[in-house]
Design a protein around this motif. Structure first.
Motif, PDB file in Angstrom:
ATOM      1  N   GLU A 188      33.885  34.228  33.684  1.00  0.00           N
ATOM      2  CA  GLU A 188      34.175  33.454  32.468  1.00  0.00           C
ATOM      3  C   GLU A 188      35.551  32.816  32.509  1.00  0.00           C
ATOM      4  O   GLU A 188      35.708  31.647  32.159  1.00  0.00           O
ATOM      5  N   LYS A 189      36.559  33.569  32.914  1.00  0.00           N
ATOM      6  CA  LYS A 189      37.941  33.090  32.855  1.00  0.00           C
ATOM      7  C   LYS A 189      38.396  32.405  34.134  1.00  0.00           C
ATOM      8  O   LYS A 189      39.378  31.678  34.112  1.00  0.00           O
ATOM      9  N   GLY A 190      37.710  32.678  35.219  1.00  0.00           N
ATOM     10  CA  GLY A 190      38.103  32.125  36.504  1.00  0.00           C
ATOM     11  C   GLY A 190      39.079  33.054  37.207  1.00  0.00           C
ATOM     12  O   GLY A 190      40.010  33.568  36.586  1.00  0.00           O
ATOM     13  N   LEU A 191      38.861  33.284  38.463  1.00  0.00           N
ATOM     14  CA  LEU A 191      39.654  34.218  39.255  1.00  0.00           C
ATOM     15  C   LEU A 191      41.149  33.912  39.194  1.00  0.00           C
ATOM     16  O   LEU A 191      41.970  34.820  39.116  1.00  0.00           O
ATOM     17  N   GLU A 192      41.495  32.630  39.197  1.00  0.00           N
ATOM     18  CA  GLU A 192      42.903  32.237  39.194  1.00  0.00           C
ATOM     19  C   GLU A 192      43.588  32.515  37.865  1.00  0.00           C
ATOM     20  O   GLU A 192      44.810  32.544  37.777  1.00  0.00           O
ATOM     21  N   HIS A 193      42.804  32.703  36.804  1.00  0.00           N
ATOM     22  CA  HIS A 193      43.364  32.863  35.459  1.00  0.00           C
ATOM     23  C   HIS A 193      43.311  34.296  34.937  1.00  0.00           C
ATOM     24  O   HIS A 193      43.596  34.533  33.766  1.00  0.00           O
ATOM     25  N   VAL A 194      42.958  35.253  35.788  1.00  0.00           N
ATOM     26  CA  VAL A 194      42.844  36.642  35.340  1.00  0.00           C
ATOM     27  C   VAL A 194      43.815  37.510  36.129  1.00  0.00           C
ATOM     28  O   VAL A 194      43.802  37.509  37.356  1.00  0.00           O
ATOM     29  N   THR A 195      44.644  38.238  35.395  1.00  0.00           N
ATOM     30  CA  THR A 195      45.517  39.216  36.042  1.00  0.00           C
ATOM     31  C   THR A 195      44.879  40.590  35.898  1.00  0.00           C
ATOM     32  O   THR A 195      43.961  40.784  35.083  1.00  0.00           O
ATOM     33  N   VAL A 196      45.362  41.538  36.648  1.00  0.00           N
ATOM     34  CA  VAL A 196      44.846  42.897  36.549  1.00  0.00           C
ATOM     35  C   VAL A 196      45.062  43.425  35.129  1.00  0.00           C
ATOM     36  O   VAL A 196      44.177  44.043  34.532  1.00  0.00           O
ATOM     37  N   ASP A 197      46.244  43.150  34.564  1.00  0.00           N
ATOM     38  CA  ASP A 197      46.532  43.601  33.203  1.00  0.00           C
ATOM     39  C   ASP A 197      45.557  42.995  32.196  1.00  0.00           C
ATOM     40  O   ASP A 197      45.095  43.684  31.282  1.00  0.00           O
TER      41      ASP A 197
END
Length: 128
Positions: A83-92
């Motif tokens: 949904e958010k895209g791999l580049e836009h998701v941090t572990v936190d």
């Protein structure tokens, strides 16, 4: 007050993390919080010393795997990343997003079994 996120690799917060920092004017509440924190720390220490904490963690891991919890949470992680895209998701971000669902997905039977094991442990170590 800070919150503690539940990481599947960890089992519960420490006594210090379980209670908010007291401020002036809390009087009786501060005393009760200190007693509660001390009791939690003592229980946690005894669980560690006896090896019961590790046994409970292993039981929890096995039960969560057995009921499909891990697979459900893994699928939810993949959905969030999609949904958010791999580049836009941090572990936190991912932890913050999946923690509420992870907690909600733990079956009541697993919670009850762990609680019963802890109660049994406490009754056997009544000197705490």
């Amino acid at each position: 007050m800070s919150t503690v996120s539940l990481d599947p690799r960890c089992w519960g917060p420490t006594a210090e993390q379980s209670f908010p920092v007291a401020t002036e004017g809390t009087g009786v509440k501060l005393s009760k919080m200190n007693k509660d924190a001390q009791l939690r720390a003592t229980i946690n220490q005894k669980l560690i010393e006896t090896g019961e904490r590790e046994r409970l963690k292993e039981l929890l891991r096995a039960k969560l795997t057995e009921c499909g919890w891990k697979d459900q949470l893994k699928a939810h992680c993949k959905d969030v990343i999609r949904e958010k895209g791999l580049e836009h998701v941090t572990v936190d971000d991912l932890v913050a997003e999946i923690t509420p669902k992870g907690r909600a997905l733990v079956p009541d039977s697993v919670k009850k079994e762990l609680l019963q094991r802890i109660r049994t442990f406490l009754s056997q170590h009544a000197s705490l």
